[in-house]
Design a protein around this motif. Structure first.
Motif, PDB file in Angstrom:
ATOM      1  N   TYR A   1      28.834  44.812  41.222  1.00  0.00           N
ATOM      2  CA  TYR A   1      29.554  45.822  40.459  1.00  0.00           C
ATOM      3  C   TYR A   1      29.444  47.178  41.146  1.00  0.00           C
ATOM      4  O   TYR A   1      30.425  47.916  41.229  1.00  0.00           O
TER       5      TYR A   1
ATOM      6  N   PRO B   1      34.211  44.386  40.489  1.00  0.00           N
ATOM      7  CA  PRO B   1      33.872  43.868  39.155  1.00  0.00           C
ATOM      8  C   PRO B   1      34.298  42.426  38.951  1.00  0.00           C
ATOM      9  O   PRO B   1      33.647  41.682  38.220  1.00  0.00           O
TER      10      PRO B   1
ATOM     11  N   LEU C   1      31.854  39.435  37.734  1.00  0.00           N
ATOM     12  CA  LEU C   1      32.129  38.582  36.571  1.00  0.00           C
ATOM     13  C   LEU C   1      32.049  37.112  36.950  1.00  0.00           C
ATOM     14  O   LEU C   1      31.483  36.287  36.223  1.00  0.00           O
TER      15      LEU C   1
END
Lengths: 176, 107
Positions: A55, A60, A64
């Motif tokens: 991150y 991102p 995830l």
């Protein structure tokens, strides 16, 4: 450049430090604990920290995916295997395990310091210009244009792996 | 100072090197096959951290490293599935998953 601890930058630095701590402590738990369930818990802590690092690296989506695939799928699968195979706690000393531990520590330390020395002393050169911003849109476009062949191949690999795992786990079931 | 830590390539490279060395140590040290699999995952994630760091700081196309990391995740998932089913099969035959106990091929 004197950020106080409670400014946005200071808090972000604190979060980054805690992600590093989660990664390092999780990896140490994963390789040192005697019981395998604790090792898997340490592994999932380590992967959570690595997702935080991703991150901070402006990705991102990959962060995830790290949480979904590693923490959510791989760690749970390993826990299933631990429960199915009932491993004993590794407390029997075994022949020459003291020598083995020493040897492993020395070699792993050499590997770490070697890689660290190379990566810190090399004069890495940044690219003169970036051709895109690395956003999720660009990642999706690259996956469907430049890397579409690899994308299809990895889905075939996953399918073959799952079928192979089913076949391996099914054969010899009556022996239990 | 803490802010500078997250915007430096060396921080990530050192973490990647640490993960790799920890995984290597686990591969040498662990007796059980599941422990070795866990250590192998650590090695893979060390490589991923390195790729993502180079991708963010140095690469001209910042999607390449992310896609490589996604592929590594796919390969690691396939590897974990295969390795765990092999471990289950080994456990059925030997009633143990400690590597020193599996000595049929020792000669």
């Amino acid at each position: 450049m004197n950020h106080t601890l409670l400014s946005a930058e200071g808090l972000s630095g604190l979060v980054f430090l805690s992600m590093i701590a989660a990664t390092v402590v999780g990896a140490l738990i994963a390789i040192h604990s005697k019981r395998l369930v604790r090792a898997v818990a340490g592994l999932s802590l380590c992967f959570t920290g690595v997702a935080g690092l991703y991150y901070f690296l402006n990705s991102p989506f990959v962060a995830l995916m790290e949480m979904l695939i590693y923490v959510g799928a791989v760690c749970v699968t390993i826990i299933f295997a631990v429960m199915l195979a009932e491993p004993r706690a590794e407390n029997k000393p075994g022949k020459g395990s003291g020598m083995g531990a020493l040897f492993g520590t020395i070699v792993a330390g050499l590997v770490f310091f070697g890689v660290a020395a190379v990566s810190t002393t090399t004069n890495w050169k940044a690219a003169p210009a970036k051709i895109n911003d690395g956003s999720v849109t660009e990642v999706g476009l690259s996956l469907l244009t430049s890397y579409s062949m690899v994308f299809e191949l990895i889905s075939v690999v996953l399918l073959v792996a799952i079928i192979g795992a089913l076949v391996l786990a099914h054969s010899g079931r009556e022996k239990v | 100072m803490m802010l500078a830590l997250s915007s430096q390539l060396n921080t990530y490279l050192l973490i990647g090197a640490f993960l790799f060395a920890a995984g290597f140590y686990g591969l040498v040290q662990r007796r059980s096959l599941i422990g070795m699999l866990i250590a192998g995952e650590l090695v893979l994630s060390g490589a991923s951290v390195n790729l993502m760091a180079f991708n963010h700081f140095l690469a001209p196309d910042p999607t390449v490293g992310q896609i490589f990391t996604l592929f590594i995740m796919g390969i690691a998932a396939a590897e974990a599935a295969i390795a765990l089913s092999i471990i289950i099969a080994v456990y059925r035959n030997y009633k143990s998953i400690d590597a020193p106990d599996l000595h049929d091929l020792q000669g």
